[in-house]
Each structure stands twice: as C-alpha cells, then as structure tokens.
Design an enzyme around this catalytic site. Structure first.
Site, short mmCIF file in Angstrom:
data_model
loop_
_atom_site.label_atom_id
_atom_site.label_comp_id
_atom_site.label_asym_id
_atom_site.label_seq_id
_atom_site.Cartn_x
_atom_site.Cartn_y
_atom_site.Cartn_z
N LYS A 22 0.93 -1.26 -0.08
CA LYS A 22 0.01 -0.01 0.01
C LYS A 22 0.70 1.54 -0.05
CE LYS A 22 -1.77 1.67 4.03
NZ LYS A 22 -1.52 3.21 4.46
N ASN A 23 1.86 1.28 0.87
CA ASN A 23 2.60 2.60 0.90
C ASN A 23 3.73 2.78 0.17
OD1 ASN A 23 1.08 3.05 3.14
ND2 ASN A 23 2.64 2.42 4.62
N CYS A 118 -5.11 12.30 12.12
CA CYS A 118 -5.79 11.14 12.17
C CYS A 118 -5.68 10.69 13.44
CB CYS A 118 -5.51 10.30 11.12
SG CYS A 118 -3.92 9.35 11.64
N ARG A 123 -0.08 14.75 12.66
CA ARG A 123 0.37 14.60 11.08
C ARG A 123 0.69 15.64 10.52
NH1 ARG A 123 -1.16 9.12 9.90
NH2 ARG A 123 0.48 9.14 8.32
N ASP A 307 4.19 0.65 11.94
CA ASP A 307 3.26 0.18 11.64
C ASP A 307 3.14 -1.44 12.08
OD1 ASP A 307 3.23 1.56 8.29
OD2 ASP A 307 2.42 2.42 10.34
N ARG A 400 -8.74 -0.48 4.49
CA ARG A 400 -7.98 0.54 3.76
C ARG A 400 -6.61 -0.01 3.20
NH1 ARG A 400 -7.23 6.05 6.64
NH2 ARG A 400 -5.94 6.06 4.74
C1 EPZ Z 1 3.84 6.96 6.09
O1 EPZ Z 1 3.10 8.04 6.73
C2 EPZ Z 1 3.09 5.88 6.11
N1 EPZ Z 1 1.90 5.90 5.18
C3 EPZ Z 1 2.66 5.32 7.67
O2 EPZ Z 1 1.83 4.13 7.42
C4 EPZ Z 1 3.76 5.29 8.45
O3 EPZ Z 1 3.26 4.99 9.76
C5 EPZ Z 1 4.73 6.32 8.59
O4 EPZ Z 1 5.11 6.74 6.94
C6 EPZ Z 1 5.87 5.99 9.21
O5 EPZ Z 1 6.63 5.12 8.55
C7 EPZ Z 1 2.13 5.95 3.81
O6 EPZ Z 1 3.19 5.84 3.37
C8 EPZ Z 1 0.83 6.27 2.93
P1 EPZ Z 1 5.93 10.28 8.20
P2 EPZ Z 1 3.68 9.36 6.54
O7 EPZ Z 1 6.13 11.68 7.52
O8 EPZ Z 1 4.62 9.77 5.38
C9 EPZ Z 1 6.43 13.57 11.60
C10 EPZ Z 1 0.08 2.99 7.77
O9 EPZ Z 1 -0.49 2.42 8.65
N2 EPZ Z 1 6.30 14.47 10.53
O10 EPZ Z 1 7.19 9.38 8.24
O11 EPZ Z 1 2.68 10.44 6.97
C11 EPZ Z 1 5.11 12.98 11.92
O12 EPZ Z 1 4.43 14.01 12.87
C12 EPZ Z 1 0.42 4.34 7.73
O13 EPZ Z 1 -0.05 2.18 6.72
C13 EPZ Z 1 6.52 15.86 10.86
O14 EPZ Z 1 6.87 16.34 11.96
O15 EPZ Z 1 4.77 9.41 7.88
C14 EPZ Z 1 5.42 11.48 12.58
O16 EPZ Z 1 5.74 11.96 13.93
C15 EPZ Z 1 0.22 4.93 9.06
N3 EPZ Z 1 6.45 16.80 9.85
C16 EPZ Z 1 6.74 11.51 11.91
O17 EPZ Z 1 7.12 12.38 11.33
C17 EPZ Z 1 6.04 16.41 8.49
O18 EPZ Z 1 5.90 17.34 7.48
C18 EPZ Z 1 6.53 10.33 10.87
O19 EPZ Z 1 5.82 10.69 9.83
C19 EPZ Z 1 5.86 15.24 8.23
C20 EPZ Z 1 5.94 14.38 9.20
#
Ligand code: EPZ
Length: 421
Positions: A22-23, A118, A123, A307, A400
């Site tokens: 998915k990701n 969420c 996020r 995850d 999802r």
């Molecule tokens: C991706 O989300 C995945 N989703 C998530 O999977 C996964 O948990 C996550 O990466 C971490 O591995 C998809 O790929 C569609 P991040 P993403 O930006 O990109 C902070 C699932 O269950 N952050 O790496 O949104 C944020 O708050 C989903 O399949 C900022 O501070 O994750 C978090 O604490 C859930 N500023 C951390 O980084 C930003 O601009 C990780 O977020 C962006 C993120």
C-alpha cells in the site's frame, strides 16, 4: 458500518501470499502525474486507499483503468489539466498529500486541502512545505488549505529535521522535474522510498541514494511513461508473521522480502518463534517453544516499524513475562492498548511507553473497535486466540490497507465472518 466476528481459531497452518505494498503503490500512483504518457502498474492491491487515489487522479483529468482481476492499474496522464484536489477526497486519505509535489512539478500549481490529523497523531506537513519551498515554490496555507505555485522548480539542498517518509517522497517527485540538482539530507530510508525511486528512474528521472539518508536528484526536462511491479507489502508480511506466532501456528508467507522485515524477524526470534527463510518464502512457527516477552522500540527504517507496533503488541499479551513497547514515531498510537485491555490484557500506558503483562490469563473475546488499520489488524489477531467471540467494529480501517484480510486468515484456519450492520 461493517464488523468482523472472530471466533477462537486455534493454530493457523498453511501458506499465504502477500499483496503489493500500500505505502509503495500510493506514491507511485501519485508520481504518474509527472508524465503525460501512460504508466502501467502491476501487483496493485485491491484497497480502499488505492480506489481513492484513482478518484484523485481522475479528478485531475487523468485516465485511470483499474483491472483488479490481475491487480493492474493503467494511468494515462495526458489529460491532466487541473491543479486542485477536492477536500472530500483529501479527507478520505492523508496520502492524497503525496500528489502535491508531482502536481506542482507538472502544472506549476497545487491547491490541496490540509490533510489534517488522524487518530494516531496530528500528522503535520511542515517538512513537506519546507522541502517544496526549498525548490522555489511559493506556498500559502491556512487552517483549511495549502496553495502552492511556482514558475520553475529549482534544485536545492533540503535537510529534513525528521526522516519523514511522505516528505521525502513529495520532494523527490517534485525534484525529478526541477532545474538542477536537489539533495535530500536525513531522508527516509524505507523500502517504499526505493520502490518509488526505481519507478521514477524508469520514467527517466536521475535519482541516486534512495534507501540511504542522502538522496541526490538531478532534474530532467521530461519524464516518460513506464511499467512497474510494486514491491510486496512488508507490513502485511509482518502482520501474518505475527498471526502465525500468536496462534502458535506454522505459516509459510510467500511473495515476502525477508530483507524488508529484519526487525520483525529479530523480535519474533527473541520471543521464541522460529523463522526460516525458505525457497518459497518466510516460514514462521510459534508452536515449537514457549514464547516469552521482549521489548519493542519503534524507529524509522531500518528500525522496528511503527506500523507493526500494534500487531506485535497483540502477540505480547500472550507470551510469558512483561514487555515494554516504546512508540517513538507517532504521539498517539496506543489506542489499541485500551481495546486489548477490554479483552483482559491489562496493559499500562505511560506517555510513549506501554507495559504489556504476558499470559497472566487468556484474553477474553468482547466487542472492540478498530481505531486505525494496524490497530484493527491487531484486534483481529487477538480475537483469534481470545476465549469465545470477539467483534471488531469499524473494519473499514482494515480494508483501507489489507487486501482480503479475512479471506487470507480464514484460508489458514481462522474463523472470521464479516457482518454489515
Ligand atoms: C507514512 O506516513 C506511512 N503512510 C505510514 O503508514 C507510516 O506509519 C509512516 O510513514 C511512518 O513509517 C504512507 O506511506 C501512505 P512520516 P507519513 O511523514 O509519510 C512527523 C499505515 O499504517 N512529521 O514519516 O505520514 C510525523 O508527525 C500508515 O500504513 C513531521 O513532523 O509518515 C510523525 O511523527 C500509518 N512533519 C513522523 O514525522 C512532516 O512534515 C513520521 O511521519 C511530516 C511528518
């Protein structure tokens, strides 16, 4: 709303095949906006989130043909003539925001509703914005929307304060068509980043270093269509590995990539499960030794994936001894702990730590609620071993991100039925 009714099921035995990730497929589909030619994507999982991404691409003017029988999606970007993604689509799926970078690079503008938070955290998107501004975009945002415009993206050095997966992907896609070279430092290293970079390079991009903390993108004038097979889903892989362990079963997980799940393999072995990398896939046995407690700390890849935290916690409620789970990625990703405690797990949460007492007494089935897709999967796994019947509500979360989750588990001996309220 639909729910799963899960009966105590006994050891899962047999083999299961993992679907496309998915990701990985979501950012890859977003990347097709970068070209006016046709892209064919294979091993696409049938998921609600993929359907939403198809709707988003259609709303921009792309032609999208989904053929789920053979897990193929064909995207023709030649008709893309819009720069706005409607709120009703963004609110369905945060990953809509991954379209911002490609849309900005293709059309010079992108108007997207704030993706919002969420259940697992607020996020933020500050790192996405920082990166796109670094490439020369003018961005105005308020509580409801983000508006970006740019005459011409220009390469630059972008340092990510946190190795955000989404920000790395958004910036990498935009930089592919920027003028000059972009370097992303402290980039995310997840396998999905590598799969996206491979897809972009097949389109004619010049990306080096994906999978490390420094990614170099040399912008090009034009990207062309291509064909690509999505990598297997490492989180689905881990979820079925845990399903074998929690039920003390013996499951062969086919179409899996052991190198993508090393932390999960290591932690299952620490618990006493037996994991063998066989010719046909990963074989996980939870029936050979008494399973014991271990400690989990979630980290960016190659650390233990956030995850997998919820599914693994379900396992830890059934092993001997108390385990500690430290969630370092998201600020609110323990809601499944309360649901597991309703089943008798007696988990104590203190900030970013959860203390999971093992098998003081067996879990007892009751009505629980999925709060996100991984929490939902965890509750189903717990229901497989709980006494009696467990009803997991709000399973649209699970649908999802897990293709045919119920059917795959039932093919291994689980006793799950789906009930539409
Ligand atoms: C991706 O989300 C995945 N989703 C998530 O999977 C996964 O948990 C996550 O990466 C971490 O591995 C998809 O790929 C569609 P991040 P993403 O930006 O990109 C902070 C699932 O269950 N952050 O790496 O949104 C944020 O708050 C989903 O399949 C900022 O501070 O994750 C978090 O604490 C859930 N500023 C951390 O980084 C930003 O601009 C990780 O977020 C962006 C993120």
């Amino acid at each position: 709303m639909a729910k799963f009714v899960v009966e105590k099921s006994g050891p899962l035995v047999g083999e299961v095949s993992i679907s496309g990730a998915k990701n990985a497929v979501l950012p890859i589909m977003a990347a097709t906006v970068l070209t006016d030619e046709v892209c064919e994507i294979y091993d696409v999982p049938r998921l609600r989130d993929v359907d939403v991404m198809c709707q988003i691409l259609r709303s921009l003017g792309a032609g999208v043909t989904e053929n789920y029988e053979d897990h193929t999606v064909v995207i023709d970007g030649s008709g893309i003539d819009k720069s706005e993604i409607p709120y009703d689509l963004v609110k369905k799926m945060r990953a809509s925001f991954f379209v911002m970078g490609p849309l900005l690079a293709r059309t010079g503008a992108a108007f997207i509703a704030q993706p919002g938070g969420c259940s697992i955290g607020n996020r933020p998107i500050d790192l996405h914005i920082k990166g796109l501004k670094g490439l020369g975009a003018r961005i105005v945002q308020d509580d409801n929307s983000v508006e970006a415009i740019v005459k011409e993206l220009t390469g630059s050095l972008v340092y990510l304060d946190f190795p955000s997966v989404g920000a790395t992907e958004n910036i990498m896609m935009a930089a592919s068509l920027a003028k000059g070279v972009t370097t992303i430092e402290n980039a995310a290293e997840e396998p999905e980043i590598v799969d996206l970079a491979n897809f972009l390079n097949k389109m004619g991009a010049k990306i080096k270093g994906a999978g490390t903390d420094t990614i170099r993108i040399e912008g090009v004038e034009h990207l062309h269509g291509t064909r690509h097979t999505v990598i297997p889903d490492r989180i689905e892989t881990g979820t079925f590995m845990v399903a074998a362990a929690i039920t003390r079963g013996d499951v062969l997980i086919k179409n899996s990539v052991p190198g993508h799940v090393r932390p999960v393999i290591a932690k299952l072995i620490e618990c006493g499960a037996v994991v063998n990398d066989e010719v046909d896939g990963l074989r996980v046995r939870g029936d050979l030794r008494k399973l014991v407690a271990t400690d989990i700390k979630t980290l960016p890849y190659p650390g233990f994936p956030t995850d997998m935290q919820a599914p693994f916690m379900a396992l830890l409620t059934t092993v001997q001894g108390t385990s500690t789970v430290n969630e370092t990625i998201f600020e609110n990703r323990f809601m499944h702990a309360a649901e597991l405690s309703r089943m008798g797990a007696n988990i104590r949460v203190d900030g970013r730590n959860a203390y999971v007492p093992g098998d003081k007494r067996p879990l007892v089935g009751t009505s629980v609620m999925a709060t996100d897709l991984r929490a939902g999967a965890a509750l189903v796994l717990a229901g497989l071993v709980a006494e009696g019947r467990t009803e997991v509500a709000d399973i649209y979360h699970i649908e999802r991100g897990y293709e045919n989750f119920m059917d795959k588990l039932n093919s291994l001996g689980a006793k799950i039925t789906r009930v539409d309220d």
